[in-house]
Each structure stands twice: as structure tokens, then as C-alpha cells.
Scaffold this active site. Sequence first.
Site, mmCIF file in Angstrom:
data_model
loop_
_atom_site.group_PDB
_atom_site.id
_atom_site.type_symbol
_atom_site.label_atom_id
_atom_site.label_comp_id
_atom_site.label_asym_id
_atom_site.label_seq_id
_atom_site.Cartn_x
_atom_site.Cartn_y
_atom_site.Cartn_z
ATOM 1 N N LYS A 106 0.638 -1.293 0.078
ATOM 2 C CA LYS A 106 -0.060 0.060 -0.034
ATOM 3 C C LYS A 106 0.981 1.219 0.011
ATOM 4 C CE LYS A 106 1.024 1.145 4.391
ATOM 5 N NZ LYS A 106 1.779 2.351 4.911
ATOM 6 N N GLY A 162 7.847 1.268 4.565
ATOM 7 C CA GLY A 162 6.461 2.227 4.799
ATOM 8 C C GLY A 162 5.381 1.751 3.580
ATOM 9 N N ALA A 164 1.706 -7.245 4.278
ATOM 10 C CA ALA A 164 1.051 -8.269 3.368
ATOM 11 C C ALA A 164 1.315 -9.450 3.336
ATOM 12 C CB ALA A 164 1.554 -7.693 1.927
ATOM 13 N N ASP A 218 -1.358 -2.528 9.784
ATOM 14 C CA ASP A 218 -1.691 -2.108 8.532
ATOM 15 C C ASP A 218 -2.096 -3.632 7.963
ATOM 16 O OD1 ASP A 218 -0.592 0.376 8.377
ATOM 17 O OD2 ASP A 218 1.168 -0.173 7.706
ATOM 18 N N ALA A 225 4.091 -1.358 3.634
ATOM 19 C CA ALA A 225 3.434 -2.530 4.213
ATOM 20 C C ALA A 225 3.846 -3.864 3.441
ATOM 21 C CB ALA A 225 1.965 -2.383 4.329
ATOM 22 N N GLY A 226 4.947 -4.170 3.134
ATOM 23 C CA GLY A 226 5.386 -5.613 2.642
ATOM 24 C C GLY A 226 5.248 -6.625 3.607
ATOM 25 N N ALA A 284 10.723 -2.772 6.086
ATOM 26 C CA ALA A 284 10.879 -1.344 6.600
ATOM 27 C C ALA A 284 10.968 -0.039 5.564
ATOM 28 C CB ALA A 284 12.030 -1.474 7.560
HETATM 29 P P1 ATP Z 1 7.062 -3.284 5.849
HETATM 30 O O1 ATP Z 1 5.813 -3.706 6.573
HETATM 31 O O2 ATP Z 1 6.820 -3.022 4.237
HETATM 32 O O3 ATP Z 1 8.006 -4.176 6.089
HETATM 33 P P2 ATP Z 1 6.921 -1.031 7.482
HETATM 34 O O4 ATP Z 1 7.641 0.294 7.049
HETATM 35 O O5 ATP Z 1 5.561 -1.067 8.102
HETATM 36 O O6 ATP Z 1 7.283 -1.838 6.080
HETATM 37 P P3 ATP Z 1 8.229 -1.775 9.940
HETATM 38 O O7 ATP Z 1 6.962 -1.695 10.939
HETATM 39 O O8 ATP Z 1 9.331 -1.041 10.450
HETATM 40 O O9 ATP Z 1 8.017 -1.846 8.414
HETATM 41 O O10 ATP Z 1 8.613 -3.296 10.157
HETATM 42 C C1 ATP Z 1 9.675 -3.941 9.507
HETATM 43 C C2 ATP Z 1 10.508 -4.800 10.231
HETATM 44 O O11 ATP Z 1 9.486 -5.915 10.543
HETATM 45 C C3 ATP Z 1 11.548 -5.293 9.503
HETATM 46 O O12 ATP Z 1 12.923 -4.639 9.661
HETATM 47 C C4 ATP Z 1 11.676 -6.728 10.083
HETATM 48 O O13 ATP Z 1 12.568 -6.661 11.090
HETATM 49 C C5 ATP Z 1 10.520 -7.004 10.621
HETATM 50 N N1 ATP Z 1 9.684 -8.240 9.913
HETATM 51 C C6 ATP Z 1 9.093 -9.127 10.279
HETATM 52 N N2 ATP Z 1 8.506 -10.033 9.453
HETATM 53 C C7 ATP Z 1 8.658 -9.235 8.316
HETATM 54 C C8 ATP Z 1 8.266 -9.766 7.177
HETATM 55 N N3 ATP Z 1 7.716 -10.993 6.469
HETATM 56 N N4 ATP Z 1 8.805 -8.640 5.879
HETATM 57 C C9 ATP Z 1 9.324 -7.521 6.230
HETATM 58 N N5 ATP Z 1 9.763 -7.242 7.332
HETATM 59 C C10 ATP Z 1 9.495 -8.369 8.610
#
Ligand code: ATP
Length: 291
Positions: free
Chosen positions: A9, A103, A109, A141, A105-106, A101
Site C-alpha cells: 500500500k 513504509g 502483506a 496495516d 506494508a510489505g 521497513a
Molecule cells: P513493511 O511492512 O513493508 O516491512 P514497515 O515500514 O511497515 O514496512 P516496520 O513496521 O518498520 O516496516 O517493520 C519492518 C520490520 O519488521 C523489518 O525490519 C523486520 O525486522 C520485521 N519483519 C518481520 N516479518 C517481516 C516480513 N515478513 N517482511 C518484512 N519485515 C518483517
Amino acid sequence: MISAIAPAKINLAFYSGPRRPDGYHEVVSVYQALDLFEKVSVETALEWIVEVTGATLAESARIPTDKTNLVVKAALALAEHAGILNPQPMRLVIEKRVPAAAGVAGGSADAAASLLALNRAWGLDLSRDELSVIASKVGADVPFSLLGGTALGVGIGTELFPLAPFPESYVLLIFSTPGLATADVFSEFDRLLPHGDMKDASQVTQQYETAPASIVGINSLERAAFSLRADLAGIASRVPGQRAYLSGSGPTLYLLSQDRLEIETWAREFSSLGQETLITKTSLAGAELKN
Ligand code: ATP
């Protein structure tokens, strides 16, 4: 194996209130799903196994493969909700297309896709609404990644209200490293804006309904993200007259256009400056089973 996909997203708009005593923040977020999907495949195993494919070396170092991975957290939350005391260990294979990390929401997802695939693999047959309640316990998210399309998120972002779809647009994502941990950006936000930067959800909805494009790019976390990553402000203003916007807690920036050629021109400009980019589109889809 049973597989599911779930969308990444961007936040078209994002407002945050001050830190609550419980550490969370009230937000008003206009979420937009992207035509960019993570895929999670599951099968029974003798022990819990997480495999990540498709991530670059730098990213995979950030992605845990133990029980702290969001796909396992989602699995355990699902088991708990279903009253399963000793859940069947699973092998979960994540096909990663978006950086961690970032932003966008991979990780969320991945969690949403994991919930959907395991709901089928374990024969639970829980409804979307039930899965959404479980999703909200895994991350702010995750419910949106299940739902997809365009939606208003309130509370901590998990209470969702579908909105009329944003006019179909191309989206240029501008990735950069190092990633920003959401928690770090909120801490900086608390320091810079201790009283928060909130707006009434009904006002935001009304503004979106009147002129969807007018809300694009408003982000309470921008100052905090730019404070932690001083280079981001420069990257955001590299295309003259066309500022790129921060998605969520960053550091991913985005630009929208209904004109593919314009997006391609911007992509070339950012690429020539050494920035990693990806062209995608807005999407109406949410998470779904996919084999
Ligand atoms: P995203 O959700 O795209 O990773 P975000 O900006 O919401 O992005 P954060 O909330 O900072 O990210 O969380 C990312 C952190 O979550 C990563 O650095 C990792 O340590 C941890 N993590 C745990 N599971 C996953 C996963 N399946 N994919 C990515 N990061 C993960």
C-alpha cells in the site's frame, strides 16, 4: 502448497494524533492498495520454517526467519483465535517483491497472505471479518492488506471504511536505504510534535469525496522521517515542480500520475540519480488465494 497474495500500500494521506498512554497513536489514514503483491505459500512441516525468496541481500538481512517473522505471528494469532492449542508447524515461503521497513506494508502483506493461506490449509473457514480482527492483532496495516482498494483507516489504522476507488493511476515508488523502523519514526514524531497532528476523520472523508487528489501527500510523519533521514527531503524534490510524497513512515516516496509517459520520465530521472524505482498502479484488489 496453498498460496495467497496480498497487496502493498501507499498512504494517500496520513494524520497522527499524539502518543497515547498505551504507546499507540490514533491515526486517520487514507490507504491505497498497489498492484504489487507479496505471495506466501504454506505446507505442513515437522517444525516452523520461514523461507524468503526474491529479497535482495541487503533486505534479507533485515527479515527474520524465526517466530518473529510476521507470517508466523499471523499463524499463531490465527491458531489462538481458533482455539488450537498446538498448531501444526508449517513451512511458510514468502515471495518478496517490496523492501522491508519501507513504509509500503510489505511485511503486513505477508501477514495478510499468511492468514488467508492458513485459514484454508487448516480448514478453518473463518470469514473475512474474523480474519480482519485477527489481522489487527498482528499489525496496524494488516487488516488493510486483507481488504485492499481504497479505504479510510481510523483508531490505530485497523478500523477500516471502504472509500470510492481513487481514480486509477500509475504509481512511481522511489525506494531508498537504510529503511526506517516505524517505531523509530513515531518516536521522532513524538519528540517533534508532542501534541500530534490530527484531523477529523469525517473532514478527511468529505475532502476525499469532493476532490480525491486534494488529499494526496499529506503525511504527519514526514517531518520525523526527514529528520531521521536527512537525504529524503532532497530526493523528494528532485523532479522540478513535482514533489514526491512519503508513504507511511517511509522511507519510500511516491509520485502519482494518470499518464504512463510522465511516470516513466520521472522514473528515468530518479534512476539517473541512482535511486531504485518501481512503476506500479493503484489496485482495487485485496488479499486472495492464488495457486
Ligand atoms: P513493511 O511492512 O513493508 O516491512 P514497515 O515500514 O511497515 O514496512 P516496520 O513496521 O518498520 O516496516 O517493520 C519492518 C520490520 O519488521 C523489518 O525490519 C523486520 O525486522 C520485521 N519483519 C518481520 N516479518 C517481516 C516480513 N515478513 N517482511 C518484512 N519485515 C518483517
